[in-house]
Design an enzyme around this catalytic site. Sequence first.
Site, PDB file in Angstrom:
ATOM      1  N   LYS A 198      10.445  -1.468  -5.245  1.00  0.00           N
ATOM      2  CA  LYS A 198      10.168  -2.823  -5.663  1.00  0.00           C
ATOM      3  C   LYS A 198       8.639  -2.657  -5.648  1.00  0.00           C
ATOM      4  CE  LYS A 198       7.934  -6.773  -4.136  1.00  0.00           C
ATOM      5  NZ  LYS A 198       6.157  -6.570  -3.567  1.00  0.00           N
ATOM      6  N   GLU A 271       4.101   6.434   4.220  1.00  0.00           N
ATOM      7  CA  GLU A 271       2.329   6.919   3.428  1.00  0.00           C
ATOM      8  C   GLU A 271       1.603   5.496   4.507  1.00  0.00           C
ATOM      9  OE1 GLU A 271      -0.348   8.050   0.549  1.00  0.00           O
ATOM     10  OE2 GLU A 271       0.729   9.019   0.338  1.00  0.00           O
ATOM     11  N   CYS A 305      -5.840   5.781  -0.901  1.00  0.00           N
ATOM     12  CA  CYS A 305      -5.534   6.222   0.604  1.00  0.00           C
ATOM     13  C   CYS A 305      -6.076   7.420   0.874  1.00  0.00           C
ATOM     14  CB  CYS A 305      -4.009   5.982   0.803  1.00  0.00           C
ATOM     15  SG  CYS A 305      -2.898   7.195  -0.373  1.00  0.00           S
ATOM     16  N   GLU A 403     -10.375   0.006   8.054  1.00  0.00           N
ATOM     17  CA  GLU A 403     -10.036   0.777   6.729  1.00  0.00           C
ATOM     18  C   GLU A 403     -10.682  -0.300   6.109  1.00  0.00           C
ATOM     19  OE1 GLU A 403      -7.137   2.941   4.033  1.00  0.00           O
ATOM     20  OE2 GLU A 403      -6.129   1.829   4.862  1.00  0.00           O
TER      21      GLU A 403
END
Length: 534
Positions: A198, A271, A305, A403
Site C-alpha cells: 500500500k 517502525e 523518522c 514529534e
Amino acid sequence: MSAPTVSSVPVPSNVPGPVPGTPLDPAVVADLHRDIRSTTGQTDTVIAPFTGDGLHELPLSSTHDVADAYARARLAQIGWARAGFAHRRRVLLRAHDLLLARREALLDTLQTETGKTRGHAFEEVFQVLSVTRYNAVAARRVLRGQRRRSGLPVLVRTRVRYRPKGVAGVITPWNFPLSLAAMDVVPALAAGCAVVQKADNQGALSILMLRRAFIDAGVPADLWAVVTGEGAVVGEAVTAGADYVCFTGSTPTGLRVGRQAASTLTGASLELGGKNPMIVLDDVDPHRAAAQAAYACFSSMGQLCVSIERIYVQRGVADQFLREFVTTTRALILGSALDYSTDVGTLTSPEQLERVTEHLADAVEHGATVQAGGRARPDLGPYFFEPTILTGVTPAMRCFADETFGPVVAVYVVDTEQEAILAANNSEYGLNASVLSGSARRGLRVAESLEAGSVNVNEGYRGSFSAVDAPMGGVKASGLGRRNGPEGLKRFVNPVTIASATGVLALPSTGAEVARLERPMVLLARALKAVRRR
C-alpha cells in the site's frame, strides 16, 4: 517493459501536460498508473510540493483490488520460492543495475513528489542500491538450511530450514518512498516471498518507478502488487490479507496496525515515530559539530523518522556551539532546483506546513526564543519554511515531547554527561540518537547509555541508516521488529526444525526401556557438560 519515453509513447488526449517546473512526462505517468491495482474509477489529485499545483490524478484501489492482488501474489509466490536463491540473486542484481541506469529519472520523480533537494534524493536512491545489493547477495548465506546440534547425539540428526512466510503486506509513507519501500520489499523478495504494497498517494510514482525496474529485471508482475487509497480502508485490507506485515509511519497508526495483526497472530515489524536526541559534549570542535547538527536536523526538511529534534549541549561549549549552529543554519540555501545547488527543499504538504507552524507558534507563545529561521517562505513556494532553532523550550510546549516531523529543533544546555543522558532518555520514543564528541572513545561510552534502536557517534543518522548489514528499528513507542541485516531477512521466513533418527539405536518406547537407558543417559549428560557441549 522499460519506462517509455515521450518519443516512444504518444500522449493520450486526456492526459494533462506536465506541471510547470516539473520534469515528469505525462505519458510516463499514465503508463505507470497502469501498474496500480485499481478498478474503482476514482482518483486522487497528488500535488507537486514545490509549486502546490496538481501533479497527477492517481487511480485509487478498493478492498476488492487488494483481495485480487493477494490471490495473484500467492500463485506467483509458489514459483518464485521454488526458483531458488541463485535465480532470485540474478534478478535482484539486474534490478540494481537498472536502478543505477535510471537514477536521473528516479531523482527527478522523487524530488517532484516529495520536495527534497537533489542531494537528499540521491541519498535515498543510493540507499535503495545498497539494500538491493545486500539482500541479493546475503539471502542465501542467511537463510539456507543448516545443521544444528542434536539433543541425542548419534541417535538423531537435527537440521533447520527456512520457509518463506508467503505474502508480505507492506505499508509505506510519503516521506522516503524509495528507501522505506526497498528496505521491506527487497528482503521479502530475496527470501522468496511475494508483496502487496500500500503506497502513500504522495509517493506512489516513485514506488511505481522502483517496482518497474524490478519487473523489467525479471520479477513476476503479480509477485509485487501496488495498491493505493485511504489507509483506514485499503491499509486495513492489506494488513488483513498478509502473512507478515511491515508498517512505517506514526505511532498511533502503527498501534492500530499492530493490534489488527495481533488479532490473527500475524507477525509484524513496525517502525514508528521518534523524538530523536543529540548530545554535544564539551570536547567538540563547535564548527564541525554545528555542521553535523544542521544536516541531522534539517535533511529532507526534518521529515525523516531518524532526524534530530532535540539537542543537549554541555555548558562548556554551549555558547560557541549555538553561535556556530545559528550561523550554519542561516546560511543554508532553500530552493526547488532539480540539481545540487540547494541545501534544503520544502515541506511536502499543507498538513506538514500547518503542523510545523502550530508547533512553532505554541512554543513562542509559551516563551521559547527563535534563534534562527521561524518563518514560512511563500516567495519560494507554498510550503517552504526556514530551518528553525529554538531555545527556552519547556514541557509546557507541544514541541517539547511531541514529534514535529519538520525543520524545528530545540537546544538545551546541560552541565554533565549524566544530565544529558537522562534528558535524552526521558522520552516515550527510542528510534535514533546521536553523540558528538572530540573523543571517539568518550562518544562510544555515552552512546552505550542511550535508549534507542540506533545510536550514531559523530554523525546524525546516516551512519546507522546506511548500514544495511545491521538491524534498524526502534524501542519503546518507536516500534518493534527490525529491518536490514540478517534480522531484516529473517522476518520473512518461518524456521522449521527437522529431526531424523539415525537408526543406530532405537529410542525407548516403554517404561522398562527408559529404565534401562536412564543410567547411560545421565552419564551422557555429565560428559556433555564436562566437555562444555551445548
